[in-house]
Enzyme design. Structure first.
Site, PDB file in Angstrom:
ATOM      1  N   SER A 114       0.837  -1.207   0.000  1.00 28.43           N
ATOM      2  CA  SER A 114       0.000   0.000   0.000  1.00 28.43           C
ATOM      3  C   SER A 114       0.864   1.246   0.000  1.00 28.43           C
ATOM      4  CB  SER A 114      -0.890   0.016   1.243  1.00 28.43           C
ATOM      5  OG  SER A 114      -1.594  -1.194   1.363  1.00 28.43           O
TER       6      SER A 114
HETATM    7  N1  SAH Z   1      -0.118  -4.993   4.227  1.00 32.72           N
HETATM    8  C1  SAH Z   1       0.474  -5.431   2.991  1.00 32.72           C
HETATM    9  C2  SAH Z   1      -0.448  -5.195   1.837  1.00 32.72           C
HETATM   10  C3  SAH Z   1      -0.553  -6.369   0.931  1.00 32.72           C
HETATM   11  S1  SAH Z   1      -1.875  -6.306  -0.236  1.00 32.72           S
HETATM   12  C4  SAH Z   1       1.852  -4.852   2.808  1.00 32.72           C
HETATM   13  O1  SAH Z   1       2.290  -4.061   3.653  1.00 32.72           O
HETATM   14  O2  SAH Z   1       2.525  -5.209   1.853  1.00 32.72           O
HETATM   15  C5  SAH Z   1      -3.129  -7.215   0.603  1.00 32.72           C
HETATM   16  C6  SAH Z   1      -2.863  -8.656   0.867  1.00 32.72           C
HETATM   17  O3  SAH Z   1      -4.055  -9.229   1.396  1.00 32.72           O
HETATM   18  C7  SAH Z   1      -2.503  -9.507  -0.346  1.00 32.72           C
HETATM   19  O4  SAH Z   1      -1.247 -10.069  -0.150  1.00 32.72           O
HETATM   20  C8  SAH Z   1      -3.605 -10.582  -0.384  1.00 32.72           C
HETATM   21  O5  SAH Z   1      -3.144 -11.854  -0.779  1.00 32.72           O
HETATM   22  C9  SAH Z   1      -4.053 -10.586   1.062  1.00 32.72           C
HETATM   23  N2  SAH Z   1      -5.367 -11.165   1.311  1.00 32.72           N
HETATM   24  C10 SAH Z   1      -6.511 -11.049   0.600  1.00 32.72           C
HETATM   25  N3  SAH Z   1      -7.509 -11.763   1.180  1.00 32.72           N
HETATM   26  C11 SAH Z   1      -6.968 -12.351   2.300  1.00 32.72           C
HETATM   27  C12 SAH Z   1      -7.473 -13.222   3.303  1.00 32.72           C
HETATM   28  N4  SAH Z   1      -8.742 -13.662   3.313  1.00 32.72           N
HETATM   29  N5  SAH Z   1      -6.632 -13.609   4.286  1.00 32.72           N
HETATM   30  C13 SAH Z   1      -5.342 -13.203   4.317  1.00 32.72           C
HETATM   31  N6  SAH Z   1      -4.809 -12.393   3.374  1.00 32.72           N
HETATM   32  C14 SAH Z   1      -5.611 -11.964   2.381  1.00 32.72           C
END
Ligand code: SAH
Length: 271
Positions: A114
């Site tokens: 993000s």
């Molecule tokens: N906080 C992260 C953002 C990653 S993007 C960072 O700092 O890089 C959001 C992430 O949520 C993705 O990797 C995606 O695979 C994950 N995601 C989506 N649905 C999910 C679920 N039900 N449980 C765990 N992770 C999930």
């Protein structure tokens, strides 16, 4: 034996300033050996923050902090946390020069880290509304969607314990590799479906999500402590997404919709 794969030599083309040099790295240590700076405690807003920014060996990060402040991030604890984490260690080598720009960047498998302003905004909302100890730190927090692990490490600066859950094995492993050199004993990375939360760590002082669904899952509210806060993207009218804040008290649950955001979808099951 083949050398372990390494990212392009740190700091690639990132602006470290004329006098700054990359930190010395013992032979054989991976280039991704990120550091989390130990900053002095900050008790009041702008002056100490300005001083610590002036000391930042990474001018691009000092500029990022200035931009965050200009956009309204005020909490000195949040600014300090954002200034203490090396965002460039969480992105692939070719993206290192953009690491401190206010933009989301790809981390593989169609997912993104993000943008800093959104991480800071959500972290500030969580800190302001979560359950905090006498030292101002949050208690245990749950981070849904570990991705590359950046948000989890920012949270580790502000919470006693961080449980971070990711459904994609490859990204979970990537986050493990990113965090290994940091040796953060308070961050627990879990491979699992965050839709059901993570009951073992409950109740949480706060829950933050980086993926948005149609609604905030009931399990998250159940696993939130009284006095705690959830900050998560949710679908709103017109196919849009907005940040939702949920505050839980003994009187009930209060939901507030804030600004529009653009997160990847919250999906169920592992992959
Ligand atoms: N906080 C992260 C953002 C990653 S993007 C960072 O700092 O890089 C959001 C992430 O949520 C993705 O990797 C995606 O695979 C994950 N995601 C989506 N649905 C999910 C679920 N039900 N449980 C765990 N992770 C999930």
């Amino acid at each position: 034996m083949a050398a372990p794969p390494q990212r392009p030599g740190f700091p690639a083309r990132i602006d470290l300033g004329s006098g700054a040099r990359p930190p010395a790295r013992p032979a054989g240590r991976p280039a991704a050996a990120a550091t989390v700076a130990q900053a002095a405690p900050v008790t009041s807003a702008s002056a100490p923050q300005a001083a610590s920014m002036a000391r930042d060996p990474i001018p691009a990060r000092a500029r990022m902090l200035q931009q965050l402040m200009a956009e309204g991030i005020q909490d000195p604890l949040v600014l300090r946390a954002m200034g203490a984490v090396d965002r460039h260690h969480f992105v692939d080598g070719a993206l290192v020069p953009q690491a401190y720009e206010d933009t989301a960047l790809p981390i593989g498998l169609g997912q993104t880290i993000s943008k800093p302003s959104v991480v800071a905004r959500m972290t500030e909302l969580l800190l302001q509304g979560g359950v905090r100890g006498a030292d101002g730190r949050l208690g245990r927090v749950l981070d849904i969607g570990t991705g590359c692990g950046y948000q989890a490490v920012v949270l580790a600066q502000l919470a006693t314990e961080v449980y971070s859950i990711e459904r994609l094995r490859e990204l979970h492993e990537k986050a493990r590799a990113n965090l290994r050199p940091l040796r953060l004993a308070t961050v627990h990375l879990i491979l699992g479906d965050g839709m059901v939360g993570f009951a073992k760590g409950a109740p949480y002082a706060g829950i933050i999500a980086a993926a948005g669904g149609e609604a905030v899952p009931e399990a998250w509210i159940d696993q939130l402590a009284h006095g705690g806060r959830i900050v998560a993207p949710v679908a709103v009218a017109g196919g849009q997404q907005a940040l939702m804040v949920i505050d839980k008290s003994h009187q009930g649950v209060q939901q507030t919709i804030l600004e529009a955001v653009n997160f990847v979808p919250l999906k169920s099951g592992l992959a």
